[in-house]
Design an enzyme around this catalytic site. Sequence first.
Site, PDB file in Angstrom:
ATOM      1  N   GLU A 172       0.792  -1.228   0.000  1.00  0.00           N
ATOM      2  CA  GLU A 172       0.000   0.000   0.000  1.00  0.00           C
ATOM      3  C   GLU A 172       0.831   1.288   0.000  1.00  0.00           C
ATOM      4  OE1 GLU A 172      -2.803  -0.211   3.223  1.00  0.00           O
ATOM      5  OE2 GLU A 172      -3.759  -2.001   2.440  1.00  0.00           O
ATOM      6  N   GLU A 369      -5.334  -8.579   0.728  1.00  0.00           N
ATOM      7  CA  GLU A 369      -5.972  -8.242   2.013  1.00  0.00           C
ATOM      8  C   GLU A 369      -7.456  -8.032   1.789  1.00  0.00           C
ATOM      9  OE1 GLU A 369      -4.457  -4.893   4.277  1.00  0.00           O
ATOM     10  OE2 GLU A 369      -2.381  -5.520   3.929  1.00  0.00           O
TER      11      GLU A 369
HETATM   12  O1  IFM Z   1      -3.908  -2.919   9.219  1.00  0.00           O
HETATM   13  C1  IFM Z   1      -3.931  -2.428   7.915  1.00  0.00           C
HETATM   14  C2  IFM Z   1      -2.763  -2.982   7.127  1.00  0.00           C
HETATM   15  O2  IFM Z   1      -1.546  -2.705   7.738  1.00  0.00           O
HETATM   16  C3  IFM Z   1      -2.751  -2.388   5.739  1.00  0.00           C
HETATM   17  N1  IFM Z   1      -4.030  -2.530   5.101  1.00  0.00           N
HETATM   18  C4  IFM Z   1      -5.200  -2.136   5.835  1.00  0.00           C
HETATM   19  C5  IFM Z   1      -5.212  -2.796   7.201  1.00  0.00           C
HETATM   20  C6  IFM Z   1      -6.467  -2.382   7.990  1.00  0.00           C
HETATM   21  O3  IFM Z   1      -6.499  -1.004   8.163  1.00  0.00           O
END
Ligand code: IFM
Length: 462
Positions: A172, A369
């Site tokens: 990210e 994710e």
């Molecule tokens: O916890 C975060 C992660 O580190 C990166 N993506 C989003 C998740 C939830 O906010």
Amino acid sequence: MTTAPASPLPRFPRDFLWGVSTSAAQIEGAVDEDGRGRSAWDVFAEGPGRIKDGSDARTATDHYHRYREDVALIKELGVGAYRFSVAWPRVVPDGSGAVNAAGLDFYDRLVDALLAAGVKPVPTLFHWDTPQALESAGGWLVRDTAEHFAAYADAVAARLGDRVDRWITLNEPAELTLLGYGLGQHAPGRQLVFDALPAAHHQLLGHGLAVQALRARGATGIGIANSHGPTWTASPAEADTAAADLYDLLLNRLFADPLLLGRYPDDGLAALLPGPVADDLKIISQPLDWYGINYYQPTLVGAPDPAATAPADFAGIRLPPELPFAPREIAGYPRTDFGWPVVPGALAELLRSFRERYGASLPPLVITENGCSYDGVDDTERIAFLDGHLRALHDAMDAGADVRGYFVWSLMDNFEWAEGYARRFGLVHIDYATLARTPKASYHWLRDALRDQEAPREGARG
Ligand code: IFM
């Protein structure tokens, strides 16, 4: 309260990669052990008022010492893969220069434990924990950080490359650019607004240089984990569509276009970036083996209120009034404890939009994710969330999306950055007083769902 789904999930392909995700800074703790250097998050969290519950990640879930127990939980869950991140300051304490063998030893042990449990290790090389020594020299605003990142990637691949066949370079970069350098709510706490854009370019360049380093070590399974979500326009009015378009450009296309199309989505924006951008784009856009999408929610965006003078809070983020766009509440959907709307159909919409925009340039996708924050061990809301998103994903795959895997965020509750420990994303509950791990109802649901995937069924896919 949402009720748990009654029918089994549809069948995913036999070789579909199921996994769970975490990151080093959010779970490891042990920040002063075995030669680990300081990270930008260590320093940021020490600042007053930066972490909402006043906590820090010095211990987190103590995964550094309890990784064997965590690997056993992953094995029992029945997923085929574990996405974790390697802490750059553990491996190269000053960010550049000497490699700390003791830091690499930890990941060596972790990888061996995963393989012994029949779980594929999927390391992310950078999940926001920039070594503080580099941050003090400008962090991702300066080009050198990209070069140092590639040297660190090489050191990790030299040690783990004989057992790892799937790599993620960055997690990210959009969030680090926006929240870390633009708005100052994440480390390193800079409030540069649009002057943060060099951090985006240098992360992308770091990705490209790391891909070269990994390829030189023989890696064949390289991807990136970018966060994406559909941008919805608040109204057809020109001011709203222009604001939504800019937001979409900054959060989605700014990070995907250079990687997948070899160009920035806007020439004017590219002209603002530092360095030999055209040459850098050739490095950035080297073909990937797969592309990771972190999906959480769509965002409804309109023009800012011209009368606003004070920052506005939106889903835990403080937005300065000078931003040229304004996210709005999405009504009509359930919400997580974080206030994020639960919209499984937007995942299918996102996957459709990727196919439309990137066409033949799009490598196979992995959902790196997806998850939600809810309190409690009897987390039927999380079950409904995962069930809904997996059904939407299956529909999207039926419609042609080439998705090869799905990783839940997260294996366990952990340090949710500026929110501290108040937001719980885990399939496994952490008691932060005792560090005891307790699988939640969602863990048992996913374990059973994965077992069900393996059972013979008529008319099954794959
Ligand atoms: O916890 C975060 C992660 O580190 C990166 N993506 C989003 C998740 C939830 O906010």
